[in-house]
Design a protein around this motif. Structure first.
Motif, short mmCIF file in Angstrom:
data_model
loop_
_atom_site.label_atom_id
_atom_site.label_comp_id
_atom_site.label_asym_id
_atom_site.label_seq_id
_atom_site.Cartn_x
_atom_site.Cartn_y
_atom_site.Cartn_z
N GLN A 21 -4.68 3.21 0.88
CA GLN A 21 -4.37 2.50 -0.27
C GLN A 21 -5.19 2.82 -1.44
O GLN A 21 -4.35 2.99 -2.74
N HIS A 22 -6.36 3.01 -1.43
CA HIS A 22 -7.22 3.35 -2.46
C HIS A 22 -6.96 4.67 -2.94
O HIS A 22 -7.05 4.84 -4.17
N ILE A 23 -6.72 5.48 -1.98
CA ILE A 23 -6.63 6.96 -2.19
C ILE A 23 -5.25 7.32 -2.84
O ILE A 23 -5.31 7.93 -3.94
N PHE A 24 -4.42 6.52 -2.35
CA PHE A 24 -3.11 6.51 -3.05
C PHE A 24 -3.16 6.25 -4.41
O PHE A 24 -2.61 7.17 -5.35
N GLN A 25 -3.86 5.19 -4.95
CA GLN A 25 -4.00 4.87 -6.35
C GLN A 25 -4.76 5.82 -6.99
O GLN A 25 -4.55 6.31 -8.34
N LYS A 26 -5.91 6.69 -6.37
CA LYS A 26 -6.78 7.37 -7.19
C LYS A 26 -5.91 8.85 -7.53
O LYS A 26 -5.94 9.34 -8.46
N LEU A 27 -4.98 9.02 -6.61
CA LEU A 27 -4.21 10.50 -6.65
C LEU A 27 -3.03 10.29 -8.00
O LEU A 27 -2.97 11.07 -8.46
N ILE A 28 -2.39 9.06 -7.81
CA ILE A 28 -1.61 8.67 -8.83
C ILE A 28 -2.33 8.82 -10.13
O ILE A 28 -1.51 9.13 -11.23
N ALA A 29 -3.43 8.21 -10.36
CA ALA A 29 -4.18 8.46 -11.57
C ALA A 29 -4.35 9.58 -12.03
O ALA A 29 -4.87 9.85 -13.05
N GLN A 30 -4.64 10.57 -11.30
CA GLN A 30 -4.99 11.96 -11.26
C GLN A 30 -3.58 12.84 -11.50
O GLN A 30 -3.56 14.04 -11.96
N GLY A 31 -2.44 12.04 -11.62
CA GLY A 31 -1.16 12.70 -12.00
C GLY A 31 -0.56 13.32 -10.96
O GLY A 31 0.47 14.35 -11.04
N ILE A 32 -1.03 13.17 -9.79
CA ILE A 32 -0.31 13.87 -8.42
C ILE A 32 0.98 13.03 -7.95
O ILE A 32 0.77 11.94 -8.02
N ASP A 33 1.95 13.85 -7.63
CA ASP A 33 3.20 13.23 -7.24
C ASP A 33 3.13 12.84 -5.74
O ASP A 33 2.96 13.70 -4.88
N VAL A 34 2.61 11.69 -5.52
CA VAL A 34 2.34 11.18 -4.13
C VAL A 34 3.07 9.80 -3.45
O VAL A 34 3.36 8.99 -4.44
N ILE A 35 3.37 9.86 -2.36
CA ILE A 35 3.97 8.59 -1.62
C ILE A 35 2.88 8.42 -0.72
O ILE A 35 2.51 9.01 0.00
N GLN A 36 3.14 7.01 -0.44
CA GLN A 36 2.27 6.41 0.79
C GLN A 36 3.34 5.74 1.70
O GLN A 36 3.97 4.88 1.18
N THR A 37 2.77 6.05 2.92
CA THR A 37 3.69 5.35 4.16
C THR A 37 3.09 4.92 5.03
O THR A 37 1.88 5.17 5.11
N ARG A 38 3.91 4.58 6.38
CA ARG A 38 3.12 4.29 7.44
C ARG A 38 3.85 4.24 8.68
O ARG A 38 5.30 4.49 8.92
N GLU A 39 3.43 4.59 9.96
CA GLU A 39 4.02 4.46 11.19
C GLU A 39 3.30 3.45 11.98
O GLU A 39 2.00 3.23 12.13
N PRO A 40 4.18 2.81 12.87
CA PRO A 40 5.69 2.75 12.85
C PRO A 40 6.07 2.07 11.73
O PRO A 40 5.40 1.03 11.37
N GLY A 41 6.97 2.31 10.94
CA GLY A 41 7.30 1.61 9.92
C GLY A 41 7.84 2.53 8.66
O GLY A 41 8.25 3.81 9.01
N GLY A 42 7.53 2.15 7.20
CA GLY A 42 7.91 3.09 6.34
C GLY A 42 9.26 2.87 5.78
O GLY A 42 9.50 3.12 4.65
N ILE A 43 10.14 2.56 6.60
CA ILE A 43 11.66 2.32 6.25
C ILE A 43 12.21 1.23 7.08
O ILE A 43 11.74 0.76 7.98
#
Length: 225
Positions: A21-43
């Protein structure tokens, strides 16, 4: 151009869910086109399967049933969420993937790593992560973290004895040995800040290498390209 698929692996209480979760936010702040998801789950469908697998009342669930439910959730998740994101050139951060099935069901449940791998080859169509971070922590310490964290989701796997979790850890060592180029180890027994920094360093280096090399092709199990 294909995106990049990065997965986070580890036993119970390794802290990977918080770190992702923290890395996801950091990558967004860097302007990287990123998504976060999980298994099992995500949808939606896969989350419903997750609730069946993790329900503490389902203690009678048989090992092969468990492995197949994980595989079914994985397939739907890939088709609905992961594949489209990769096709759009996104970076996908996923909490668990096939390596979990190999360690948990293949090794710890005794179904066989090769056997569970074969099931999942049908599911994933040979697509594997480009990079995997394994959060390494002694099972006993991981379970102590779980007991101390009142906000954490309690699931059926948390009810397993210490021998099961030690077997999961051993399973991950075998999986790491099988895919040494893809799987990088993060020492998860450190402070959260140190773990997060180590993980971010690995991911940043990986993203920089891919940007410089222009190599955004999806990797495959057993394929070095």
């Amino acid at each position: 151009m294909a995106g990049l698929f990065i997965t986070f692996e580890g036993g119970e209480g390794a802290g990977k869910t918080t770190v992702i979760q923290h890395i996801f936010q950091k990558l967004i702040a860097q302007g990287i086109d990123v998504i976060q998801t999980r298994e099992p789950g995500g949808i939606k469908i896969s989350e419903k399967i997750r609730s069946i697998i993790h329900d503490p009342e389902h203690l009678e669930m048989e090992e092969r049933t468990e492995a197949l439910l994980y595989a079914a959730a994985r397939r739907q998740h890939l088709v609905e969420k992961v594949f489209p994101a990769l096709e759009q050139g996104k970076v996908v951060l996923c909490d668990r993937f096939v390596d979990s099935s190999l360690a948990y069901q293949g090794y710890a449940r005794g179904l066989g790593i090769d056997e569970v791998y074969a099931i999942n080859q049908f599911v994933i169509q040979d697509c594997s992560p480009d990079l995997t971070l394994f959060f390494d922590i002694e099972p006993k310490k991981g379970l102590e973290r779980i007991a101390a964290n009142k906000n954490r989701e309690r699931n059926r796997l948390d009810l397993e004895n210490i021998q099961f979790h030690e077997a999961v850890y051993e399973g991950y060592q075998k999986v790491k040995a099988r895919f040494p180029e893809r799987i990088k180890t993060v020492q998860a027994g450190q402070s959260l800040e140190a773990v997060e920094q180590d993980a971010m360093d690995i991911i940043s280096s990986f993203l920089n290498e891919n940007e410089k090399g222009g190599n955004n092709e999806i990797n495959y199990y057993g394929d070095s390209r």
